[in-house]
Scaffold this motif. Structure first.
Motif, PDB file in Angstrom:
ATOM      1  N   GLY A  76      15.601   4.072 -13.608  1.00 61.38           N
ATOM      2  CA  GLY A  76      14.859   3.390 -14.436  1.00 61.38           C
ATOM      3  C   GLY A  76      13.205   3.963 -14.687  1.00 61.38           C
ATOM      4  O   GLY A  76      12.874   4.097 -13.836  1.00 61.38           O
ATOM      5  N   GLY A  77      13.030   4.112 -15.845  1.00 58.70           N
ATOM      6  CA  GLY A  77      11.756   4.745 -16.171  1.00 58.70           C
ATOM      7  C   GLY A  77      11.112   4.063 -17.278  1.00 58.70           C
ATOM      8  O   GLY A  77      11.520   2.918 -17.852  1.00 58.70           O
ATOM      9  N   GLY A  78       9.724   4.416 -17.381  1.00 58.87           N
ATOM     10  CA  GLY A  78       8.834   3.716 -18.269  1.00 58.87           C
ATOM     11  C   GLY A  78       9.471   3.774 -19.679  1.00 58.87           C
ATOM     12  O   GLY A  78       9.121   2.750 -20.542  1.00 58.87           O
ATOM     13  N   THR A  90       6.433  -4.722  -8.574  1.00 53.42           N
ATOM     14  CA  THR A  90       4.985  -5.339  -8.390  1.00 53.42           C
ATOM     15  C   THR A  90       4.160  -5.178  -9.476  1.00 53.42           C
ATOM     16  O   THR A  90       4.288  -5.641 -10.631  1.00 53.42           O
ATOM     17  N   SER A  91       3.057  -4.632  -9.227  1.00 51.12           N
ATOM     18  CA  SER A  91       1.869  -4.522 -10.000  1.00 51.12           C
ATOM     19  C   SER A  91       1.778  -3.467 -11.078  1.00 51.12           C
ATOM     20  O   SER A  91       0.914  -2.809 -11.445  1.00 51.12           O
ATOM     21  N   THR A  92       2.841  -3.403 -11.903  1.00 52.13           N
ATOM     22  CA  THR A  92       2.863  -2.349 -12.856  1.00 52.13           C
ATOM     23  C   THR A  92       2.127  -2.787 -14.185  1.00 52.13           C
ATOM     24  O   THR A  92       2.223  -3.757 -14.670  1.00 52.13           O
ATOM     25  N   PRO A  93       1.451  -1.812 -14.853  1.00 55.09           N
ATOM     26  CA  PRO A  93       0.819  -2.172 -16.114  1.00 55.09           C
ATOM     27  C   PRO A  93       1.644  -2.312 -17.310  1.00 55.09           C
ATOM     28  O   PRO A  93       1.522  -2.742 -18.353  1.00 55.09           O
ATOM     29  N   LYS A  94       2.892  -1.904 -17.175  1.00 58.55           N
ATOM     30  CA  LYS A  94       4.150  -1.958 -18.015  1.00 58.55           C
ATOM     31  C   LYS A  94       4.205  -3.367 -18.287  1.00 58.55           C
ATOM     32  O   LYS A  94       4.687  -4.239 -17.693  1.00 58.55           O
ATOM     33  N   PRO A  95       3.852  -3.719 -19.735  1.00 57.94           N
ATOM     34  CA  PRO A  95       4.030  -5.246 -20.103  1.00 57.94           C
ATOM     35  C   PRO A  95       5.402  -5.903 -19.927  1.00 57.94           C
ATOM     36  O   PRO A  95       6.358  -5.521 -20.312  1.00 57.94           O
ATOM     37  N   GLY A  96       5.214  -6.953 -19.361  1.00 55.93           N
ATOM     38  CA  GLY A  96       6.404  -7.918 -18.911  1.00 55.93           C
ATOM     39  C   GLY A  96       7.224  -7.377 -17.532  1.00 55.93           C
ATOM     40  O   GLY A  96       7.964  -8.202 -17.271  1.00 55.93           O
ATOM     41  N   GLY A 107       7.684   2.086 -10.193  1.00 61.18           N
ATOM     42  CA  GLY A 107       7.413   1.187  -9.270  1.00 61.18           C
ATOM     43  C   GLY A 107       5.880   0.702  -9.794  1.00 61.18           C
ATOM     44  O   GLY A 107       5.522   1.199 -10.836  1.00 61.18           O
ATOM     45  N   PRO A 108       5.099   0.256  -8.763  1.00 63.46           N
ATOM     46  CA  PRO A 108       5.402  -0.111  -7.340  1.00 63.46           C
ATOM     47  C   PRO A 108       6.620  -1.188  -7.310  1.00 63.46           C
ATOM     48  O   PRO A 108       6.843  -1.961  -8.106  1.00 63.46           O
ATOM     49  N   LEU A 109       7.055  -0.877  -6.118  1.00 65.02           N
ATOM     50  CA  LEU A 109       8.383  -1.940  -6.059  1.00 65.02           C
ATOM     51  C   LEU A 109       8.271  -2.441  -4.548  1.00 65.02           C
ATOM     52  O   LEU A 109       7.653  -2.093  -3.523  1.00 65.02           O
ATOM     53  N   ASP A 110       8.804  -3.768  -4.421  1.00 57.86           N
ATOM     54  CA  ASP A 110       8.812  -4.335  -3.226  1.00 57.86           C
ATOM     55  C   ASP A 110      10.268  -4.179  -2.673  1.00 57.86           C
ATOM     56  O   ASP A 110      11.213  -4.595  -2.942  1.00 57.86           O
ATOM     57  N   LEU A 111      10.305  -3.447  -1.544  1.00 61.84           N
ATOM     58  CA  LEU A 111      11.470  -2.666  -0.879  1.00 61.84           C
ATOM     59  C   LEU A 111      11.593  -3.336   0.462  1.00 61.84           C
ATOM     60  O   LEU A 111      12.489  -3.179   1.423  1.00 61.84           O
ATOM     61  N   ASN A 112      10.730  -4.518   0.954  1.00 60.78           N
ATOM     62  CA  ASN A 112      10.845  -4.980   2.137  1.00 60.78           C
ATOM     63  C   ASN A 112      11.882  -6.171   2.013  1.00 60.78           C
ATOM     64  O   ASN A 112      11.593  -7.167   1.480  1.00 60.78           O
ATOM     65  N   LYS A 113      12.812  -6.051   2.947  1.00 63.65           N
ATOM     66  CA  LYS A 113      13.952  -6.992   2.636  1.00 63.65           C
ATOM     67  C   LYS A 113      13.526  -8.253   3.278  1.00 63.65           C
ATOM     68  O   LYS A 113      14.272  -9.240   2.990  1.00 63.65           O
ATOM     69  N   LEU A 118     -11.578   2.091  -0.529  1.00 61.11           N
ATOM     70  CA  LEU A 118     -11.122   3.665  -1.022  1.00 61.11           C
ATOM     71  C   LEU A 118      -9.802   3.277  -1.820  1.00 61.11           C
ATOM     72  O   LEU A 118      -9.519   3.777  -2.799  1.00 61.11           O
ATOM     73  N   LEU A 119      -8.976   2.518  -1.028  1.00 62.42           N
ATOM     74  CA  LEU A 119      -7.704   2.371  -1.732  1.00 62.42           C
ATOM     75  C   LEU A 119      -7.762   1.622  -3.093  1.00 62.42           C
ATOM     76  O   LEU A 119      -7.156   1.613  -4.095  1.00 62.42           O
ATOM     77  N   ASN A 120      -9.212   0.608  -3.129  1.00 62.73           N
ATOM     78  CA  ASN A 120      -9.514  -0.121  -4.354  1.00 62.73           C
ATOM     79  C   ASN A 120      -8.310  -0.856  -4.969  1.00 62.73           C
ATOM     80  O   ASN A 120      -8.271  -0.668  -6.248  1.00 62.73           O
ATOM     81  N   GLY A 121      -7.522  -1.559  -4.275  1.00 63.27           N
ATOM     82  CA  GLY A 121      -6.667  -2.602  -4.774  1.00 63.27           C
ATOM     83  C   GLY A 121      -5.499  -1.786  -5.282  1.00 63.27           C
ATOM     84  O   GLY A 121      -4.455  -2.466  -5.971  1.00 63.27           O
ATOM     85  N   TYR A 122      -5.194  -0.493  -5.006  1.00 63.38           N
ATOM     86  CA  TYR A 122      -4.122   0.311  -5.626  1.00 63.38           C
ATOM     87  C   TYR A 122      -2.848  -0.110  -5.002  1.00 63.38           C
ATOM     88  O   TYR A 122      -1.828  -0.411  -5.331  1.00 63.38           O
ATOM     89  N   VAL A 123      -2.925   0.132  -3.510  1.00 63.92           N
ATOM     90  CA  VAL A 123      -1.606  -0.235  -2.690  1.00 63.92           C
ATOM     91  C   VAL A 123      -1.758  -1.737  -2.181  1.00 63.92           C
ATOM     92  O   VAL A 123      -2.705  -2.143  -1.326  1.00 63.92           O
TER      93      VAL A 123
END
Lengths: 290, 290
Positions: free
Chosen positions: B9-11, B76-82, B61-67, A252-257
């Motif tokens: 920071g926004g798109g 992480t996996s944003t569709p925003k190019p680059g 985001g999504p962001l990696d916030l895990n120290k 269901l998450l389908n790769g999003y998280v």
């Protein structure tokens, strides 16, 4: 060593225990849930025999946990006869003359798993119980969620599957909410089965139940972002359920998280209680200790 | 007085500001979002002109916030190019040689509202933005929720209304999730309208949008139990929306979650941002200050 009191208050029984800060339980009794005046007298007698420094209670709700409220410490709108409006915190505090810390049964269980379970380092976790009712305890940054009220995750809305036309068991939300679609009575009434645990693993009831639980887990993941999800309660007696819940949650998450815990370690991400039946009482003890 | 840096920071744009611990903004610029190497150079130039003690960033985001993660501080996996994989925290920390605190844009906005808004005493609140995307920042006990990842409330599952057969806009979840059913593009594509804000208040698009938002609010109330819900983003330009959202939230809860904030003060419970357009940048400043 100082001794602490712990109460896990449920609709059918109250478990009362005495323990120390190492988590050792020295004495434990079960009291059947009757009228609050009777049950509370039995609780008071027990703790008067065993002097304690502080008392932690994880109790069925809904509860008023707002310290600024005039009814702080009371059970609010429960259908359980006699208990609506009963102030469990005040009653026990006055009778025992000790500090009393109250939280929901499921918040207590989440805290117990955090403090005494395998998850000791995990400060963000969710404990869900699915039985006659559905509830969730939620820990964020090591603290239980208590805001306007407390989590009522059984009543979040999920989406009924197209092949399911069951009318739902929730008196408030019918088949709109998680509890209405997926609690014990919903399984029983939809499939006319007495024992969910005895169904074959490929019975459609198992598949549908896993689907609804997975939807609810997606919603919890998308809001509270837990590092660990613990599922307890009667439905877990069906051994085929948890593997299906894991599989469906990923699907269901389908790769999003995206996270290894979901993509590679789902078996470690969605688990049974590590304290077995004791999450609740150990959580109540934790409330008293911390 | 010490000066602090803040970035929202926004798109489409990055807002950069310098402020002090009283919340006074001394300098502010907007930089259009281009490739991360270009945008980050402009950010660095700005802050090099204004020495700061610490820098707070609220970022898309999504962001990696895990120290403990090797990629801590990266988008992480944003569709925003680059931008996928760009480590914004490390880049700015190295270039400016100051401590950098990163959180999501919406967690930042929630924190800004808590710290500088009317809600200063309210430690449990949710800030939802509904525009091209849908996101929520969640504050529990005064801290933003960061667990496995961070809240992704746009992707929680709600239930499509029977009279709506729109296929949904979410590339991951179609019409299963809140964002797929209720983001800006969903309104535009479903109703073939350019400006949601210009529709009459009794247009069915307003009713349906309010319904989906109310369902999502029920789910947030049943998990995070916020004491205050703040709704921002483009859809709120439609003035008829918020009153309908309030009405439908109460109706959908159907008396289950009982509290004066819901039963008597819903107008104070579900509100617009008190900081108007500034929740995000003030939240980023808060990240640097606290």
């Amino acid at each position: 060593m100082d001794l602490y009191g712990a109460i896990e208050g449920g609709g059918t029984k109250f478990v009362c225990a005495i323990g120390d800060s190492s988590g050792k339980i020295i004495e434990k009794i079960k009291i059947s849930t009757q009228a609050p005046e009777i049950t509370s007298q039995e609780i008071i007698s027990f703790f008067k025999q065993h002097p304690i420094k502080k008392l932690g209670i994880g109790c069925f709700g809904p509860l008023d946990l707002n310290k600024n409220s005039a009814t702080y410490g009371s059970i609010t709108s429960t259908p359980k006869p006699g208990w609506s409006g009963f102030n469990i915190l005040r009653t026990l505090k006055q009778a025992l003359n000790v500090e009393v810390i109250l939280d929901t049964d499921v918040n207590g269980a989440a805290l117990g798993e955090y403090y005494w379970g395998l998850s000791k380092q995990i400060k963000n976790l969710v404990y869900i119980t699915i039985g006659t009712g559905i509830g969730a305890g939620i820990l964020v940054n090591g603290e239980t969620v208590k805001g306007l009220l407390h989590p009522e995750a059984g009543h979040m809305f999920i989406s009924q599957r197209k092949d399911d036309n069951f009318e739902g068991t929730c008196p408030f939300h019918g088949n709109l909410c998680f509890e209405g679609l997926a609690n014990g009575p919903a399984i029983k009434n939809r499939w006319h089965v007495e024992h969910f645990s005895s169904l074959e693993k490929d019975h459609p009831a198992v598949d549908l139940e896993a689907h609804y639980i997975a939807m609810a887990l997606v919603n919890i993941i998308c809001t509270c972002s837990p590092e660990l999800i613990i599922i307890g309660g009667g439905v877990t007696d069906q051994k085929a359920l948890l593997p299906k819940v894991r599989e469906k949650t990923v699907k269901l998450l389908n790769g999003y998280v995206r996270h290894d815990r979901i993509e590679k370690e789902i078996d470690k991400y969605i688990i049974l209680p590590t304290l077995n039946e004791n999450s609740g009482i150990m959580g109540a003890l934790t409330l008293a200790i911390i």
